[in-house]
Motif scaffolding. Structure first.
Motif, PDB file in Angstrom:
ATOM      1  N   GLY A 166      34.005   6.895 -16.356  1.00  0.00           N
ATOM      2  CA  GLY A 166      34.947   7.214 -15.714  1.00  0.00           C
ATOM      3  C   GLY A 166      34.231   8.618 -16.869  1.00  0.00           C
ATOM      4  O   GLY A 166      34.641   9.816 -17.541  1.00  0.00           O
ATOM      5  N   THR A 167      32.954   9.152 -16.584  1.00  0.00           N
ATOM      6  CA  THR A 167      32.523  10.353 -17.681  1.00  0.00           C
ATOM      7  C   THR A 167      32.947  11.278 -16.780  1.00  0.00           C
ATOM      8  O   THR A 167      32.243  10.693 -15.243  1.00  0.00           O
ATOM      9  CB  THR A 167      30.727  10.213 -18.087  1.00  0.00           C
ATOM     10  N   GLY A 168      33.508  12.319 -16.497  1.00  0.00           N
ATOM     11  CA  GLY A 168      33.351  12.938 -15.887  1.00  0.00           C
ATOM     12  C   GLY A 168      32.197  14.078 -15.685  1.00  0.00           C
ATOM     13  O   GLY A 168      31.151  14.409 -16.526  1.00  0.00           O
ATOM     14  N   SER A 169      32.149  15.377 -15.176  1.00  0.00           N
ATOM     15  CA  SER A 169      31.081  16.192 -14.770  1.00  0.00           C
ATOM     16  C   SER A 169      31.090  16.826 -16.136  1.00  0.00           C
ATOM     17  O   SER A 169      32.165  17.090 -16.729  1.00  0.00           O
ATOM     18  CB  SER A 169      31.573  17.163 -13.733  1.00  0.00           C
ATOM     19  N   PRO A 170      30.996  18.033 -16.303  1.00  0.00           N
ATOM     20  CA  PRO A 170      30.183  18.025 -17.881  1.00  0.00           C
ATOM     21  C   PRO A 170      31.532  19.598 -17.026  1.00  0.00           C
ATOM     22  O   PRO A 170      30.960  20.194 -16.499  1.00  0.00           O
ATOM     23  CB  PRO A 170      28.945  18.876 -17.224  1.00  0.00           C
ATOM     24  N   GLU A 171      32.255  19.577 -18.620  1.00  0.00           N
ATOM     25  CA  GLU A 171      33.164  21.014 -18.898  1.00  0.00           C
ATOM     26  C   GLU A 171      32.461  22.048 -19.293  1.00  0.00           C
ATOM     27  O   GLU A 171      31.884  21.576 -20.250  1.00  0.00           O
ATOM     28  CB  GLU A 171      34.311  20.295 -19.618  1.00  0.00           C
ATOM     29  N   SER A 172      33.054  22.957 -19.875  1.00  0.00           N
ATOM     30  CA  SER A 172      32.139  24.486 -20.428  1.00  0.00           C
ATOM     31  C   SER A 172      33.701  24.877 -20.904  1.00  0.00           C
ATOM     32  O   SER A 172      34.788  25.318 -20.408  1.00  0.00           O
ATOM     33  CB  SER A 172      31.628  24.892 -19.151  1.00  0.00           C
ATOM     34  N   ILE A 173      33.289  25.278 -22.132  1.00  0.00           N
ATOM     35  CA  ILE A 173      34.633  26.559 -23.055  1.00  0.00           C
ATOM     36  C   ILE A 173      33.788  27.948 -23.156  1.00  0.00           C
ATOM     37  O   ILE A 173      31.895  27.882 -23.225  1.00  0.00           O
ATOM     38  CB  ILE A 173      35.041  25.845 -23.984  1.00  0.00           C
ATOM     39  N   SER A 174      34.025  28.874 -23.152  1.00  0.00           N
ATOM     40  CA  SER A 174      33.409  29.519 -23.872  1.00  0.00           C
ATOM     41  C   SER A 174      33.003  29.936 -25.421  1.00  0.00           C
ATOM     42  O   SER A 174      34.333  30.006 -25.684  1.00  0.00           O
ATOM     43  CB  SER A 174      33.553  31.041 -23.151  1.00  0.00           C
ATOM     44  N   ILE A 175      32.931  30.314 -26.202  1.00  0.00           N
ATOM     45  CA  ILE A 175      32.590  30.566 -27.531  1.00  0.00           C
ATOM     46  C   ILE A 175      31.693  31.501 -28.365  1.00  0.00           C
ATOM     47  O   ILE A 175      30.538  31.848 -28.048  1.00  0.00           O
ATOM     48  CB  ILE A 175      32.473  29.060 -28.243  1.00  0.00           C
ATOM     49  N   LYS A 176      32.276  31.815 -29.470  1.00  0.00           N
ATOM     50  CA  LYS A 176      31.536  32.911 -29.888  1.00  0.00           C
ATOM     51  C   LYS A 176      30.275  32.309 -31.123  1.00  0.00           C
ATOM     52  O   LYS A 176      29.788  31.614 -31.288  1.00  0.00           O
ATOM     53  CB  LYS A 176      32.485  33.638 -30.662  1.00  0.00           C
ATOM     54  N   ASN A 177      28.969  33.133 -30.109  1.00  0.00           N
ATOM     55  CA  ASN A 177      27.698  32.990 -30.978  1.00  0.00           C
ATOM     56  C   ASN A 177      27.244  33.327 -32.464  1.00  0.00           C
ATOM     57  O   ASN A 177      26.886  34.519 -32.099  1.00  0.00           O
ATOM     58  CB  ASN A 177      26.742  32.698 -29.793  1.00  0.00           C
TER      59      ASN A 177
END
Length: 425
Positions: free
Chosen positions: A143-154
């Motif tokens: 059930g693991t999906g493809s990696p998802e990404s979010i943009s965050i402040k570094n």
């Protein structure tokens, strides 16, 4: 050979560093030590330590190492040439700045040339992964999906980076824990792109929990230029929790991390964390960055013969890596690399702060024979912080780093189950 590879990985395995300017390094290096490589050398160019530190960094970044020994051979030749350029009077600083950058590259730099050299030797890389507890198998949980990404402040430098995570929904045959999620973070130089179907993660999947694995910055898919030993990785975990709760606001969360991942999730609790977090399981994490880096440095100094066998370099003679230079070298690494490059505060004490500040039951797991993150100064110490009535412990006498589950699987599973039943009752 196992001892040699273990000391090598320990010696360099979490690399050290800080930031500022050191006026003189000569007083901490024995004169006799310098005579082996530098004698009556005339200075031909003015020496600026900060400029030279950057010169070292640029030189190493340009290398394409095929092996550990070839990389260190190139470094040694460059250092020897620099003795000629900057003269005997600056030899001590040249040595220690090189030693500092070697540790910084290994521990902090995203595209580490030392790690690249290790990966080019499969047998060494296999042993390295085992020592620092990188357990990816290439397989993913159902059930693991493809990696998802979010943009965050570094917060390291004010830029934005993409942070990646893998979400695994609960086992469809087990629904009793469908409203609960384990948020996980991996250890030093590990990444979930290598798979998440490991015994460590299976423990939770087989109990019916949703799982969110937040990938390491500066290591696998996630952005960032430096590994930061939990300081900014904890921001990544926090951002993913907030993102996750937008769609699933009623999920109850338990944090789990191993090794550096444990220090990361403890650091989350030192910040403004979500009330959805009901507990934390920290497995063989360190309480303080400076202390862990100092321990790694000491192991490198003690294991100089093993390091020489593997790298062809005498760390004491070429880089002044000796027990007597511990404090001086830590300041050099901090002043010239860690602070100015990675903006890491190794005295921030975030893991210990998180344990002290968070009002919730906590589970501490540690092997009492850990040679990477010493048990007494970390697992045992952390369990004495905060509300000790709510601190639960699973310490395994003969377990090394990350080996509690391997050495005592039944005890490990019971400790996890009992703790989860307690916080989610």
């Amino acid at each position: 050979m196992k001892k040699k590879y273990t000391i090598f990985a320990i010696s360099m395995a979490v690399a050290l560093v800080l930031g500022g300017e050191v006026q003189s390094i000569n007083d901490s290096v024995e004169a006799q030590e310098l005579q082996y490589t530098v004698k009556n050398v005339k200075q031909t160019e003015d020496f600026n330590p900060t400029k030279y530190a950057n010169e070292i960094e640029n030189f190493v970044k340009q290398q394409n190492p095929v092996s550990i020994k070839s990389l260190f051979s190139t470094i040694a030749l460059k250092e020897k040439a620099d003795f000629e350029k900057y003269g005997e009077a600056n030899a001590a600083q040249v040595k220690m700045l090189w030693g500092s950058y070697v540790f910084f590259d290994f521990g902090f730099v995203k595209d580490s040339k030392i790690i690249e050299a290790i990966k080019n030797n499969p047998s060494v890389y296999t042993k390295f992964k085992k020592t620092v507890n990188i357990n990816g198998t290439g397989a993913f949980l159902p059930g693991t999906g493809s990696p998802e990404s979010i943009s965050i402040k570094n917060n390291e430098d004010g830029s934005n980076i993409d942070s990646y995570a893998y979400y695994t929904p609960h086992n469809p045959d087990i629904t009793k824990n469908a409203d609960k999620t384990v948020v996980m973070h991996g250890g030093f130089r590990g990444g979930y792109e290598a798979g998440n179907d490991t015994p460590e993660i299976r423990t939770f999947y087989d109990k019916g929990y949703n799982i969110l694995c937040v990938d390491n910055r500066a290591t696998s898919l996630s952005g960032g230029d430096y590994v930061t030993f939990g300081q900014y990785e904890s921001d990544d975990v926090q951002a993913w929790i907030n993102h996750y709760l937008k769609d699933k606001p009623d999920q109850k969360i338990v944090l789990y991390g191993g090794s550096m991942g444990a220090s990361t999730v403890m650091s989350v609790l030192a910040k403004n964390y979500s009330s959805n977090i009901k507990g934390i399981i920290e497995n063989c994490g360190f309480a303080n960055i400076r202390n862990e880096l100092g321990y790694v440095y000491t192991m490198a100094a003690i294991g100089k013969n093993e390091l020489k066998d593997l790298t062809g370099t005498d760390f004491a003679e070429d880089f002044s890596v000796t027990p007597m230079n511990l404090q001086k070298m830590m300041e050099i690494i901090n002043n010239y690399y860690i602070k100015p490059k990675a903006n890491v505060d190794i005295d921030g004490n975030l893991p210990a702060q998180g344990i002290t500040n968070a009002i919730m039951p906590k589970l501490f797991i540690h092997g009492e024979s850990d040679l990477v993150v010493p048990f007494k100064d970390n697992g045992q110490y952390l369990a004495t912080l905060g509300d000790t009535n709510n601190n639960y412990k699973f310490f395994v006498p003969k377990a090394g780093h990350g080996e509690a589950q391997t050495i005592d699987g039944n005890g490990y599973d019971k400790a996890i189950s009992d703790y989860l039943n307690l916080i989610f009752k």
